[in-house]
Design a protein around this motif. Sequence first.
Motif, PDB file in Angstrom:
ATOM      1  N   ASP A 126      -9.305 -46.821 -28.782  1.00 51.23           N
ATOM      2  CA  ASP A 126     -10.554 -46.086 -29.032  1.00 51.23           C
ATOM      3  C   ASP A 126     -10.283 -44.594 -29.151  1.00 51.23           C
ATOM      4  O   ASP A 126     -10.823 -43.919 -30.036  1.00 51.23           O
ATOM      5  CB  ASP A 126     -11.560 -46.306 -27.896  1.00 51.23           C
ATOM      6  CG  ASP A 126     -12.058 -47.727 -27.752  1.00 51.23           C
ATOM      7  OD1 ASP A 126     -12.037 -48.479 -28.742  1.00 51.23           O
ATOM      8  OD2 ASP A 126     -12.471 -48.091 -26.622  1.00 51.23           O
ATOM      9  N   LEU A 127      -9.466 -44.078 -28.235  1.00 51.94           N
ATOM     10  CA  LEU A 127      -9.146 -42.650 -28.267  1.00 51.94           C
ATOM     11  C   LEU A 127      -8.428 -42.301 -29.560  1.00 51.94           C
ATOM     12  O   LEU A 127      -8.751 -41.313 -30.221  1.00 51.94           O
ATOM     13  CB  LEU A 127      -8.294 -42.270 -27.061  1.00 51.94           C
ATOM     14  CG  LEU A 127      -7.954 -40.784 -26.943  1.00 51.94           C
ATOM     15  CD1 LEU A 127      -9.209 -39.960 -26.656  1.00 51.94           C
ATOM     16  CD2 LEU A 127      -6.911 -40.553 -25.863  1.00 51.94           C
ATOM     17  N   CYS A 128      -7.452 -43.120 -29.939  1.00 52.05           N
ATOM     18  CA  CYS A 128      -6.667 -42.859 -31.151  1.00 52.05           C
ATOM     19  C   CYS A 128      -7.515 -42.932 -32.417  1.00 52.05           C
ATOM     20  O   CYS A 128      -7.212 -42.257 -33.402  1.00 52.05           O
ATOM     21  CB  CYS A 128      -5.502 -43.837 -31.245  1.00 52.05           C
ATOM     22  SG  CYS A 128      -4.213 -43.540 -30.019  1.00 52.05           S
ATOM     23  N   SER A 145      -1.919 -28.139 -31.802  1.00 51.10           N
ATOM     24  CA  SER A 145      -0.712 -27.813 -31.031  1.00 51.10           C
ATOM     25  C   SER A 145       0.564 -28.186 -31.765  1.00 51.10           C
ATOM     26  O   SER A 145       1.656 -27.866 -31.314  1.00 51.10           O
ATOM     27  CB  SER A 145      -0.738 -28.538 -29.683  1.00 51.10           C
ATOM     28  OG  SER A 145      -0.485 -29.916 -29.853  1.00 51.10           O
ATOM     29  N   SER A 146       0.431 -28.846 -32.891  1.00 50.79           N
ATOM     30  CA  SER A 146       1.585 -29.347 -33.623  1.00 50.79           C
ATOM     31  C   SER A 146       2.058 -28.341 -34.658  1.00 50.79           C
ATOM     32  O   SER A 146       1.251 -27.712 -35.339  1.00 50.79           O
ATOM     33  CB  SER A 146       1.214 -30.668 -34.305  1.00 50.79           C
ATOM     34  OG  SER A 146       2.289 -31.156 -35.045  1.00 50.79           O
ATOM     35  N   ASP A 147       3.366 -28.214 -34.780  1.00 46.70           N
ATOM     36  CA  ASP A 147       3.940 -27.299 -35.764  1.00 46.70           C
ATOM     37  C   ASP A 147       3.694 -27.775 -37.192  1.00 46.70           C
ATOM     38  O   ASP A 147       3.618 -26.972 -38.114  1.00 46.70           O
ATOM     39  CB  ASP A 147       5.456 -27.150 -35.553  1.00 46.70           C
ATOM     40  CG  ASP A 147       5.774 -26.442 -34.252  1.00 46.70           C
ATOM     41  OD1 ASP A 147       4.914 -25.680 -33.763  1.00 46.70           O
ATOM     42  OD2 ASP A 147       6.881 -26.654 -33.735  1.00 46.70           O
ATOM     43  N   HIS A 160       2.824 -42.355 -37.314  1.00 47.09           N
ATOM     44  CA  HIS A 160       3.955 -41.455 -37.058  1.00 47.09           C
ATOM     45  C   HIS A 160       3.638 -40.392 -35.999  1.00 47.09           C
ATOM     46  O   HIS A 160       4.536 -39.716 -35.507  1.00 47.09           O
ATOM     47  CB  HIS A 160       4.443 -40.797 -38.367  1.00 47.09           C
ATOM     48  CG  HIS A 160       3.553 -39.717 -38.875  1.00 47.09           C
ATOM     49  ND1 HIS A 160       2.443 -39.966 -39.657  1.00 47.09           N
ATOM     50  CD2 HIS A 160       3.609 -38.378 -38.699  1.00 47.09           C
ATOM     51  CE1 HIS A 160       1.849 -38.823 -39.950  1.00 47.09           C
ATOM     52  NE2 HIS A 160       2.539 -37.839 -39.386  1.00 47.09           N
ATOM     53  N   GLU A 161       2.370 -40.245 -35.605  1.00 45.62           N
ATOM     54  CA  GLU A 161       1.974 -39.271 -34.585  1.00 45.62           C
ATOM     55  C   GLU A 161       1.879 -39.881 -33.187  1.00 45.62           C
ATOM     56  O   GLU A 161       1.755 -39.151 -32.201  1.00 45.62           O
ATOM     57  CB  GLU A 161       0.588 -38.691 -34.912  1.00 45.62           C
ATOM     58  CG  GLU A 161       0.497 -37.927 -36.198  1.00 45.62           C
ATOM     59  CD  GLU A 161      -0.936 -37.525 -36.498  1.00 45.62           C
ATOM     60  OE1 GLU A 161      -1.163 -36.309 -36.691  1.00 45.62           O
ATOM     61  OE2 GLU A 161      -1.824 -38.406 -36.548  1.00 45.62           O
ATOM     62  N   LEU A 162       1.921 -41.194 -33.096  1.00 40.48           N
ATOM     63  CA  LEU A 162       1.583 -41.902 -31.865  1.00 40.48           C
ATOM     64  C   LEU A 162       2.411 -41.466 -30.656  1.00 40.48           C
ATOM     65  O   LEU A 162       1.849 -41.159 -29.601  1.00 40.48           O
ATOM     66  CB  LEU A 162       1.705 -43.415 -32.079  1.00 40.48           C
ATOM     67  CG  LEU A 162       1.057 -44.287 -31.033  1.00 40.48           C
ATOM     68  CD1 LEU A 162      -0.410 -43.966 -30.849  1.00 40.48           C
ATOM     69  CD2 LEU A 162       1.233 -45.750 -31.394  1.00 40.48           C
ATOM     70  N   GLU A 163       3.710 -41.410 -30.761  1.00 38.44           N
ATOM     71  CA  GLU A 163       4.549 -41.052 -29.611  1.00 38.44           C
ATOM     72  C   GLU A 163       4.303 -39.605 -29.181  1.00 38.44           C
ATOM     73  O   GLU A 163       4.227 -39.318 -27.984  1.00 38.44           O
ATOM     74  CB  GLU A 163       6.033 -41.298 -29.910  1.00 38.44           C
ATOM     75  CG  GLU A 163       6.394 -42.776 -29.985  1.00 38.44           C
ATOM     76  CD  GLU A 163       5.922 -43.594 -28.788  1.00 38.44           C
ATOM     77  OE1 GLU A 163       6.153 -43.177 -27.635  1.00 38.44           O
ATOM     78  OE2 GLU A 163       5.314 -44.665 -29.003  1.00 38.44           O
ATOM     79  N   ARG A 164       4.170 -38.705 -30.127  1.00 43.76           N
ATOM     80  CA  ARG A 164       3.882 -37.305 -29.786  1.00 43.76           C
ATOM     81  C   ARG A 164       2.503 -37.185 -29.130  1.00 43.76           C
ATOM     82  O   ARG A 164       2.314 -36.381 -28.217  1.00 43.76           O
ATOM     83  CB  ARG A 164       3.949 -36.421 -31.037  1.00 43.76           C
ATOM     84  CG  ARG A 164       5.336 -36.036 -31.432  1.00 43.76           C
ATOM     85  CD  ARG A 164       5.380 -34.893 -32.439  1.00 43.76           C
ATOM     86  NE  ARG A 164       4.116 -34.575 -33.055  1.00 43.76           N
ATOM     87  CZ  ARG A 164       3.825 -34.731 -34.354  1.00 43.76           C
ATOM     88  NH1 ARG A 164       4.722 -35.176 -35.184  1.00 43.76           N
ATOM     89  NH2 ARG A 164       2.640 -34.418 -34.834  1.00 43.76           N
ATOM     90  N   LEU A 169      -0.914 -36.179 -24.272  1.00 42.44           N
ATOM     91  CA  LEU A 169      -1.941 -36.586 -23.307  1.00 42.44           C
ATOM     92  C   LEU A 169      -1.480 -36.450 -21.862  1.00 42.44           C
ATOM     93  O   LEU A 169      -2.307 -36.307 -20.964  1.00 42.44           O
ATOM     94  CB  LEU A 169      -2.371 -38.035 -23.574  1.00 42.44           C
ATOM     95  CG  LEU A 169      -3.116 -38.276 -24.878  1.00 42.44           C
ATOM     96  CD1 LEU A 169      -3.418 -39.753 -25.034  1.00 42.44           C
ATOM     97  CD2 LEU A 169      -4.397 -37.452 -24.947  1.00 42.44           C
ATOM     98  N   GLU A 170      -0.169 -36.506 -21.628  1.00 39.73           N
ATOM     99  CA  GLU A 170       0.347 -36.401 -20.264  1.00 39.73           C
ATOM    100  C   GLU A 170      -0.051 -35.087 -19.608  1.00 39.73           C
ATOM    101  O   GLU A 170      -0.258 -35.027 -18.397  1.00 39.73           O
ATOM    102  CB  GLU A 170       1.866 -36.535 -20.248  1.00 39.73           C
ATOM    103  CG  GLU A 170       2.343 -37.941 -20.552  1.00 39.73           C
ATOM    104  CD  GLU A 170       3.853 -38.042 -20.637  1.00 39.73           C
ATOM    105  OE1 GLU A 170       4.559 -37.066 -20.261  1.00 39.73           O
ATOM    106  OE2 GLU A 170       4.342 -39.086 -21.116  1.00 39.73           O
ATOM    107  N   ASP A 171      -0.161 -34.029 -20.385  1.00 40.48           N
ATOM    108  CA  ASP A 171      -0.481 -32.705 -19.832  1.00 40.48           C
ATOM    109  C   ASP A 171      -1.867 -32.215 -20.222  1.00 40.48           C
ATOM    110  O   ASP A 171      -2.276 -31.147 -19.795  1.00 40.48           O
ATOM    111  CB  ASP A 171       0.548 -31.672 -20.303  1.00 40.48           C
ATOM    112  CG  ASP A 171       1.935 -31.981 -19.800  1.00 40.48           C
ATOM    113  OD1 ASP A 171       2.041 -32.449 -18.651  1.00 40.48           O
ATOM    114  OD2 ASP A 171       2.902 -31.777 -20.544  1.00 40.48           O
TER     115      ASP A 171
END
Length: 174
Positions: A126-128, A145-147, A160-164, A169-171
Amino acid sequence: MKMSEADLDACCELANQVWQDYQTPELNAETWGLFSYGDAPAGIGGGVGCFIWLATKQEMLQFAAKVLPYSPPGPLGSDVCAVANEVNLIIDQLLDDQLDLEVGRERLNRTLRHYSQIEWWGTFADLCEGSHPYAEKVIQYFRASSDDADPGAPPSIRAHELERFKEFLEDFGA
């Protein structure tokens, strides 16, 4: 019914134990989570929030019931027992599918005013997807926040953005 000092201490102790025992599960499409923050003035520590992720909807709702009425604490002199009882009533209705999740979240936020607020809850999928206004805002912050931010990107997280995004989200909010 006013909660005794011993009962209140026990509930606060349990809430603190739940926080201490909390471990983020591996995020996948079915992982349930919420973004919550302390609803107190910023000068006394309110407003800082974070995502909490749990394996199931039931675990997420139980976390809300066990923790949010007690940690962070509400205003001095407030009736914690009344707040906790109302939170449990709402959570029970949600667990029994007697209440829509968004309606339940809104009711919890009214009940938990000056304690905690739940900005969003749902599955990681849902978030994604970015279908809730808060999810869309989180994705916008992530992209900003992404370059290699793509201004024409869809409002959902691409493969391709999923892992980043998971790392982001951790911070987020802390």
